[in-house]
Design a protein around this motif. Structure first.
Motif, PDB file in Angstrom:
ATOM      1  N   LEU A   1     -58.575  12.379 -23.438  1.00 25.83           N
ATOM      2  CA  LEU A   1     -59.295  12.478 -24.839  1.00 25.83           C
ATOM      3  C   LEU A   1     -60.377  13.668 -24.513  1.00 25.83           C
ATOM      4  N   THR A   2     -60.335  14.630 -25.402  1.00 24.55           N
ATOM      5  CA  THR A   2     -61.315  15.688 -25.418  1.00 24.55           C
ATOM      6  C   THR A   2     -62.633  15.482 -25.987  1.00 24.55           C
TER       7      THR A   2
ATOM      8  N   GLY B   1     -59.864  14.957 -13.934  1.00 25.70           N
ATOM      9  CA  GLY B   1     -60.891  14.577 -14.781  1.00 25.70           C
ATOM     10  C   GLY B   1     -61.579  16.240 -15.002  1.00 25.70           C
ATOM     11  N   ASP B   2     -61.425  17.230 -14.317  1.00 23.23           N
ATOM     12  CA  ASP B   2     -61.877  18.329 -14.669  1.00 23.23           C
ATOM     13  C   ASP B   2     -60.730  19.469 -14.351  1.00 23.23           C
ATOM     14  N   THR B   3     -61.015  20.600 -14.587  1.00 21.58           N
ATOM     15  CA  THR B   3     -59.992  21.708 -14.252  1.00 21.58           C
ATOM     16  C   THR B   3     -60.207  22.616 -13.474  1.00 21.58           C
ATOM     17  N   LYS B   4     -60.888  22.246 -12.345  1.00 21.59           N
ATOM     18  CA  LYS B   4     -61.085  23.207 -10.970  1.00 21.59           C
ATOM     19  C   LYS B   4     -59.821  23.591 -10.464  1.00 21.59           C
ATOM     20  N   ARG B   5     -58.737  22.263 -10.255  1.00 16.21           N
ATOM     21  CA  ARG B   5     -57.930  22.517  -9.317  1.00 16.21           C
ATOM     22  C   ARG B   5     -56.516  23.207 -10.095  1.00 16.21           C
ATOM     23  N   THR B   6     -56.464  22.990 -11.363  1.00 17.47           N
ATOM     24  CA  THR B   6     -55.165  23.559 -12.101  1.00 17.47           C
ATOM     25  C   THR B   6     -55.724  24.380 -13.393  1.00 17.47           C
TER      26      THR B   6
ATOM     27  N   LYS C   1     -63.366  15.649 -20.833  1.00 16.46           N
ATOM     28  CA  LYS C   1     -64.112  14.624 -21.689  1.00 16.46           C
ATOM     29  C   LYS C   1     -65.145  15.224 -22.275  1.00 16.46           C
ATOM     30  N   ASP C   2     -65.951  16.276 -21.616  1.00 16.66           N
ATOM     31  CA  ASP C   2     -67.107  17.074 -22.359  1.00 16.66           C
ATOM     32  C   ASP C   2     -66.709  18.210 -22.681  1.00 16.66           C
TER      33      ASP C   2
ATOM     34  N   GLN D   1     -58.021  24.918 -23.581  1.00 18.28           N
ATOM     35  CA  GLN D   1     -56.678  25.855 -23.716  1.00 18.28           C
ATOM     36  C   GLN D   1     -57.037  27.508 -23.418  1.00 18.28           C
ATOM     37  N   ALA D   2     -58.125  27.677 -23.685  1.00 13.84           N
ATOM     38  CA  ALA D   2     -58.601  29.023 -23.056  1.00 13.84           C
ATOM     39  C   ALA D   2     -58.363  29.587 -21.495  1.00 13.84           C
ATOM     40  N   LEU D   3     -58.280  28.208 -20.878  1.00 11.47           N
ATOM     41  CA  LEU D   3     -58.169  28.566 -19.399  1.00 11.47           C
ATOM     42  C   LEU D   3     -56.614  28.777 -18.899  1.00 11.47           C
ATOM     43  N   ASP D   4     -56.405  29.376 -17.941  1.00 15.35           N
ATOM     44  CA  ASP D   4     -55.059  29.478 -17.750  1.00 15.35           C
ATOM     45  C   ASP D   4     -54.569  28.368 -16.548  1.00 15.35           C
ATOM     46  N   ALA D   5     -53.391  27.711 -16.963  1.00 18.42           N
ATOM     47  CA  ALA D   5     -53.111  26.481 -16.409  1.00 18.42           C
ATOM     48  C   ALA D   5     -51.855  26.805 -15.541  1.00 18.42           C
ATOM     49  N   GLY D   6     -51.242  28.141 -15.204  1.00 21.17           N
ATOM     50  CA  GLY D   6     -50.368  28.332 -14.719  1.00 21.17           C
ATOM     51  C   GLY D   6     -50.385  29.456 -13.312  1.00 21.17           C
ATOM     52  N   ALA D   7     -51.253  30.188 -13.307  1.00 22.18           N
ATOM     53  CA  ALA D   7     -51.242  31.272 -12.319  1.00 22.18           C
ATOM     54  C   ALA D   7     -51.650  30.652 -10.955  1.00 22.18           C
TER      55      ALA D   7
END
Length: 268
Positions: free
Chosen positions: A59-60, A71-76, A85-86, A93-99
């Motif tokens: 949940l965002t 729990g955070d976006t550092k890896r992906t 959550k924060d 969704q502004a981050l790149d989750a594929g490169a």
């Protein structure tokens, strides 16, 4: 007549073989070949013949549900560290989750639960792994109800027993399974007594565990004899898949659905 009977027997044999096909769940999608928990991974899973997909959901900050394991976006998330959550859905969704996976997936975004559910074909299933707490349940129920999927296409899974308990309280028609990993030493922790007590307490439909080499047919039988389903994860080699299917597991979760399917067929 003999020819017709032979043809009928052949069709029956083919049907029986098809019915005996193992139920394979694509772990975070076909995550061996595409970036985990993204639409390309889920869409590829269907192309690879998966029976279900499994995704991880949080949940965002603004009450939306996003698909990500950590729990955070550092890896992906392209190296940028945002605590899920924060953060708002727009920020995530502004981050790149594929490169991070391969350059060809550059520009892929983290999908929402609604977007992932929209990929599920008729007759297939989605395993929704809740990575946060019961606070996600109201929004999750709304998104799943709006998805158009049938109740039997949806399975909720979580390591957090209170999440399963809440799901079964508000939507008993959804199957819900408790997840657990085992400690490194023997005896197994949690042991079967603790597993069964937890399943009964939270009114779960089943139990899902890592395909631990220490597990055996007796363990699985104990779970099943108590009236609960047993499922296992994450299996990327054929011998382990075959071993757990031999125990009677109802589904095998894998990063490589096509590879496992073809490998199992080759051994028949």
């Amino acid at each position: 007549m003999k020819h017709i009977l032979t043809l009928a027997a052949g069709l029956m044999a083919a049907t029986a073989m098809h019915a005996a096909e193992p139920f394979l769940v694509a772990h975070r999608g076909a995550s061996h070949d595409a970036p985990e928990n993204t639409l390309p991974a889920f869409e590829l899973a269907w192309k690879q013949g998966a029976d279900a997909i499994e995704g991880d959901f949080y949940l965002t900050k603004d009450g939306k549900i996003v698909c990500i394991h950590d729990g955070d976006t550092k890896r992906t998330g392209g190296g940028t560290k945002l605590v899920v959550k924060d953060s708002t859905l727009a920020e995530l969704q502004a981050l790149d989750a594929g490169a991070w996976f391969k350059p060809e997936f550059k520009g892929t975004k983290m999908p929402t639960l609604s977007e992932v559910a929209a990929t599920v074909p008729a007759g297939k299933k989605i395993y929704v792994e809740v990575k946060c707490g019961p606070e996600i349940v109201p929004a999750m129920m709304e998104d799943l109800a709006a998805s158009g999927l049938k109740d039997e296409q949806i399975v909720i899974i979580s390591f957090q027993a209170p999440v399963i308990a809440e799901v079964k309280k508000v939507k008993p028609a959804y199957k819900a399974c408790w997840l657990a990993s085992f400690g490194k030493d023997l005896p197994l922790n949690p042991g079967t007594d603790k597993v069964l007590a937890t399943l009964r307490d939270i009114k779960a439909d089943g139990f899902s565990s890592k395909a631990d080499a220490r597990l055996d047919a007796a363990f699985v039988k104990t779970i099943q004899d108590a009236g609960f389903e047993y499922h296992c994860w994450t299996v990327d080699d054929v011998p382990t898949a075959r071993r757990f299917l031999g125990f009677g597991t109802l589904s095998v979760t894998t990063n490589r659905p096509e590879f496992i399917r073809l490998g199992l067929r080759a051994g028949d």
